[in-house]
Design a protein around this motif. Structure first.
Motif, PDB file in Angstrom:
ATOM      1  N   HIS A 134      33.568  44.256  37.264  1.00 47.69           N
ATOM      2  CA  HIS A 134      32.481  43.783  38.136  1.00 47.69           C
ATOM      3  C   HIS A 134      33.039  42.764  39.113  1.00 47.69           C
ATOM      4  O   HIS A 134      34.191  42.359  39.016  1.00 47.69           O
ATOM      5  CB  HIS A 134      31.307  43.232  37.324  1.00 47.69           C
ATOM      6  CG  HIS A 134      31.625  42.017  36.501  1.00 47.69           C
ATOM      7  ND1 HIS A 134      32.555  42.015  35.486  1.00 47.69           N
ATOM      8  CD2 HIS A 134      31.148  40.743  36.543  1.00 47.69           C
ATOM      9  CE1 HIS A 134      32.626  40.822  34.950  1.00 47.69           C
ATOM     10  NE2 HIS A 134      31.789  40.018  35.570  1.00 47.69           N
ATOM     11  N   ASP A 169      31.735  41.966  31.194  1.00 48.95           N
ATOM     12  CA  ASP A 169      30.845  40.848  30.869  1.00 48.95           C
ATOM     13  C   ASP A 169      29.411  41.342  30.685  1.00 48.95           C
ATOM     14  O   ASP A 169      28.455  40.575  30.877  1.00 48.95           O
ATOM     15  CB  ASP A 169      30.862  39.799  31.996  1.00 48.95           C
ATOM     16  CG  ASP A 169      32.124  38.943  31.984  1.00 48.95           C
ATOM     17  OD1 ASP A 169      32.942  39.085  31.058  1.00 48.95           O
ATOM     18  OD2 ASP A 169      32.283  38.128  32.920  1.00 48.95           O
ATOM     19  N   HIS A 201      32.208  38.772  28.117  1.00 51.83           N
ATOM     20  CA  HIS A 201      31.921  37.525  28.822  1.00 51.83           C
ATOM     21  C   HIS A 201      32.574  36.302  28.186  1.00 51.83           C
ATOM     22  O   HIS A 201      31.935  35.274  27.994  1.00 51.83           O
ATOM     23  CB  HIS A 201      30.400  37.319  28.933  1.00 51.83           C
ATOM     24  CG  HIS A 201      30.014  36.356  30.013  1.00 51.83           C
ATOM     25  ND1 HIS A 201      28.795  35.712  30.026  1.00 51.83           N
ATOM     26  CD2 HIS A 201      30.683  35.913  31.094  1.00 51.83           C
ATOM     27  CE1 HIS A 201      28.735  34.918  31.083  1.00 51.83           C
ATOM     28  NE2 HIS A 201      29.858  35.026  31.758  1.00 51.83           N
ATOM     29  N   HIS A 202      33.869  36.445  27.828  1.00 55.05           N
ATOM     30  CA  HIS A 202      34.671  35.289  27.388  1.00 55.05           C
ATOM     31  C   HIS A 202      34.087  34.571  26.174  1.00 55.05           C
ATOM     32  O   HIS A 202      34.298  33.384  25.974  1.00 55.05           O
ATOM     33  CB  HIS A 202      34.859  34.304  28.555  1.00 55.05           C
ATOM     34  CG  HIS A 202      35.044  35.027  29.849  1.00 55.05           C
ATOM     35  ND1 HIS A 202      36.215  35.660  30.157  1.00 55.05           N
ATOM     36  CD2 HIS A 202      34.175  35.305  30.865  1.00 55.05           C
ATOM     37  CE1 HIS A 202      36.072  36.279  31.325  1.00 55.05           C
ATOM     38  NE2 HIS A 202      34.854  36.088  31.766  1.00 55.05           N
ATOM     39  N   ASP A 221      36.336  35.745  38.346  1.00 50.27           N
ATOM     40  CA  ASP A 221      37.186  35.665  37.155  1.00 50.27           C
ATOM     41  C   ASP A 221      37.618  37.050  36.659  1.00 50.27           C
ATOM     42  O   ASP A 221      38.297  37.151  35.638  1.00 50.27           O
ATOM     43  CB  ASP A 221      36.499  34.859  36.045  1.00 50.27           C
ATOM     44  CG  ASP A 221      35.169  35.435  35.626  1.00 50.27           C
ATOM     45  OD1 ASP A 221      34.400  35.867  36.495  1.00 50.27           O
ATOM     46  OD2 ASP A 221      34.881  35.463  34.414  1.00 50.27           O
ATOM     47  N   HIS A 222      37.219  38.118  37.374  1.00 54.37           N
ATOM     48  CA  HIS A 222      37.668  39.474  37.041  1.00 54.37           C
ATOM     49  C   HIS A 222      38.423  40.131  38.178  1.00 54.37           C
ATOM     50  O   HIS A 222      39.148  41.107  37.947  1.00 54.37           O
ATOM     51  CB  HIS A 222      36.470  40.339  36.618  1.00 54.37           C
ATOM     52  CG  HIS A 222      35.852  39.836  35.362  1.00 54.37           C
ATOM     53  ND1 HIS A 222      36.008  40.463  34.148  1.00 54.37           N
ATOM     54  CD2 HIS A 222      35.132  38.702  35.122  1.00 54.37           C
ATOM     55  CE1 HIS A 222      35.396  39.739  33.215  1.00 54.37           C
ATOM     56  NE2 HIS A 222      34.853  38.669  33.776  1.00 54.37           N
TER      57      HIS A 222
HETATM   58 ZN    ZN Z   1      33.834  36.880  33.415  1.00 51.37          ZN
END
Ligand code: ZN
Length: 433
Positions: free
Chosen positions: A75, A318, A351-352, A79-80
Motif C-alpha cells: 500500500h 498493514d 501493521h508493525h 513506511d512501505h
Molecule cells: Zn506500515
C-alpha cells in the motif's frame, strides 16, 4: 530448473519503522526466484547514512543474485514504499523486476490524475471517487504537517497528540518519486490487484500458489471505503482506551480546519480564555482526520497468501479488520479461505504489531500456534521500532505489548527491533519442502 521449490527463505531487513521482506524460493542447488515485498521506512535505522536504505537496497541486490522476479508494494504508506524512491529505488529498478503488484486503488486508470480517460464509471462502484478522496487526504496530511510548528507553541495541545499528528502526517504524505518508479519498473507487467485476482506468476515462481485475499473492491465490500474504528472483540487495545475513544471520528468526518490562524490580537481580552480550548479542539479534529486517512490507506493493503504443498506464507501488509472482513467472513468462498489460513506456517505480523491489524478472529484461526517450540510451530515476523507510534498510557503503543506477548508465547517470533548488528541487519526464517 526444478518444477517446484525445495526451500523458501523469508528475510526481513531492519528498516527501522517500516517493512521490507525478501521472499526467496530455491529450486535445487543454485537457482532462486525472488520477491521483494515492500521497502519503506519512516524512522530510519541507526546504521549507514539515510538510515541504511541504500545499503539495504544493495544487500537486496546481492541476496537476490541481482534479479527480482516480482516487487510487491502492499500500500502507499511511506513506511512501505519510501525506499522505491531516490537512489535506493534506482538500485531496486536495476534488479529488473518482471512483475510489479500493487493494490487496485493505485491503478493509474482510475486515479484522478490519470492521463488516459477513466473507464466508464458504470459498474465501478465509485472507485474513482474513493481513489480521488485518498489523494485529497494526502494533501490534508501535508497541511497537517505544516501546522505542527503552530501546535508546538500551544501549551493546550497535549504532546502525545502533537507527536501522533506529526507521525501520521509524515506516513501519509504522497511519495511521488516512489510511486512513479513503482509504476514503471515492471519489465513485463504492472498488476493492480484485488481479492481474487489471478496473478500471472506461473513461470515466475513455478510450483508456488499465490492467492490475493485483499483488498476487496468496492463492489465486493463497501466497508473499506469507510473508516469505522474499534470493534472491541477484534482489537488488542482492550477496554479503557479513553483517550483514543474521545478522538475517534464518529459518523461524518468533522469539517476541515478553518483557513485562518487563531491570533490572540483579533480576540477581545475578555474572550481570550477560549483560545487554548479552540486549539485543543482543532488538534483533536486534525488527528481524527489524519487517523481516518491512515486507516483508509492501511485498508488498501494487499493480502497475499503463498502456498507450496501445505506450507502457507501469509503477508497481509498493514490490512485492518475492514479489509480482512471480506476474505474472513463475506466472500462466497470464505469458509475455504478460513481453512487455508488456519494452516498458515508463517504470518507477517500486520501493521508493525499495532493493535488494529491482527484481528483476533484471524489469530485464533492459526492451528500451528503452540506454547512450546516444536517442529511445525507457527513462525512470525514483525518489522517494527518502538517509541515511534502510539502510547503505552492509552494502550495504543506500537508494537502493542499484549500482541507481542501472545506472539512470543505462541509462535516463533522474529522481530527486527532486536537486530543490533550494523553488518547483518536482517532476520531469516526458512521452510524446507
Ligand atoms: Zn506500515
Amino acid at each position: 530448473m526444478a518444477a517446484a521449490p525445495t526451500k523458501a527463505r523469508i528475510r526481513s531487513y531492519n528498516v527501522g519503522f517500516g517493512d521490507c521482506f525478501l521472499l526467496t524460493f530455491f529450486y535445487g542447488d543454485d537457482e532462486t526466484r525472488n520477491i521483494l515485498i515492500d521497502f519503506g521506512s519512516t524512522k530510519k535505522s541507526d546504521f549507514g547514512p539515510d538510515g541504511g536504505m541504500l545499503e539495504i537496497a544493495e544487500k537486496i541486490g546481492e541476496h537476490s543474485g541481482g534479479k527480482l522476479e516480482m516487487v510487491v508494494a502492499t500500500h502507499r504508506h511511506a513506511d512501505h514504499i519510501s525506499g522505491f524512491g531516490g537512489k535506493p529505488g534506482r538500485v531496486i529498478a536495476g534488479l529488473e523486476p518482471e512483475l510489479v503488484v500493487q493494490p487496485w486503488t493505485e491503478n493509474p486508470d482510475i486515479a484522478p490524475d490519470a492521463r488516459a480517460p477513466a473507464p466508464a464509471s458504470a459498474g465501478r462502484g465509485g472507485a474513482p471517487a474513493m481513489v480521488s478522496r485518498l489523494a485529497d487526504m494526502q494533501t490534508v496530511a501535508a497541511a497537517v504537517l505544516a501546522e505542527i510548528p503552530v501546535l508546538e507553541a500551544s501549551p493546550s495541545v497535549r504532546k502525545p497528540i502533537r507527536e501522533q499528528l506529526s507521525f501520521l502526517g509524515e506516513t501519509n504524505l504522497a511519495n511521488a518519486a516512489a510511486v512513479r518508479n513503482l509504476m514503471t519498473m515492471g519489465r513485463r507487467q504492472a498488476v493492480y490487484a484485488s481479492f481474487g485476482t489471478q496473478l500471472p506468476v506461473a513461470d515466475l515462481i513455478p510450483g508456488v500458489g499465490l492467492q490475493v485475499l485483499g483488498p476487496p473492491t468496492l463492489e465486493q465490500s463497501a466497508t473499506i471505503a469507510r473508516e469505522r474504528s474499534s470493534d472491541p472483540n477484534e482489537f488488542w487495545h482492550l477496554a479503557g482506551a479513553s483517550a483514543d475513544a474521545t478522538i475517534q471520528a464518529g459518523g461524518d468526518p468533522p469539517p476541515l480546519f478553518p483557513e485562518f490562524a487563531i491570533s490572540s490580537d483579533s480576540i477581545p481580552q475578555e474572550a481570550r480564555w477560549v483560545i487554548p480550548e479552540i486549539e485543543r479542539m482543532r488538534s483533536e479534529e486534525m488527528l481524527a482526520i489524519v487517523r481516518s486517512l491512515d486507516s483508509a490507506l492501511n485498508n488498501t493493503s494487499l493480502i497475499l497468501l503463498f502456498e507450496v504443498g501445505d506450507t502457507r506464507l501469509l503477508f497481509p501488509g498493514d490490512a485492518q479488520i475492514e479489509n480482512w472482513k471480506y476474505a474472513l467472513s463475506a466472500a462466497p468462498d470464505h469458509e475455504a479461505i478460513r481453512k487455508r489460513l488456519a494452516g498458515a506456517s508463517f504470518y507477517k505480523v500486520g501493521h508493525h504489531g499495532s493493535l488494529n491489524a491482527t484481528p483476533k478472529s484471524l489469530w485464533k484461526l492459526f492451528e500451528h500456534r503452540g506454547e512450546k517450540p516444536a517442529p511445525g510451530r507457527l513462525m512470525t515476523m514483525v518489522s517494527t521500532a518502538a517509541g515511534k507510534h502510539g502510547h503505552v498510557e492509552d494502550r495504543t503503543e506500537v508494537p502493542r505489548s499484549t500482541l507481542i506477548d501472545a506472539l512470543t508465547e505462541l509462535s516463533d517470533l522474529h522481530n527486527t527491533q532486536a537486530l543490533r548488528s550494523k553488518t547483518e541487519f536482517w532476520n531469516d526464517v526458512e521452510f524446507h519442502f
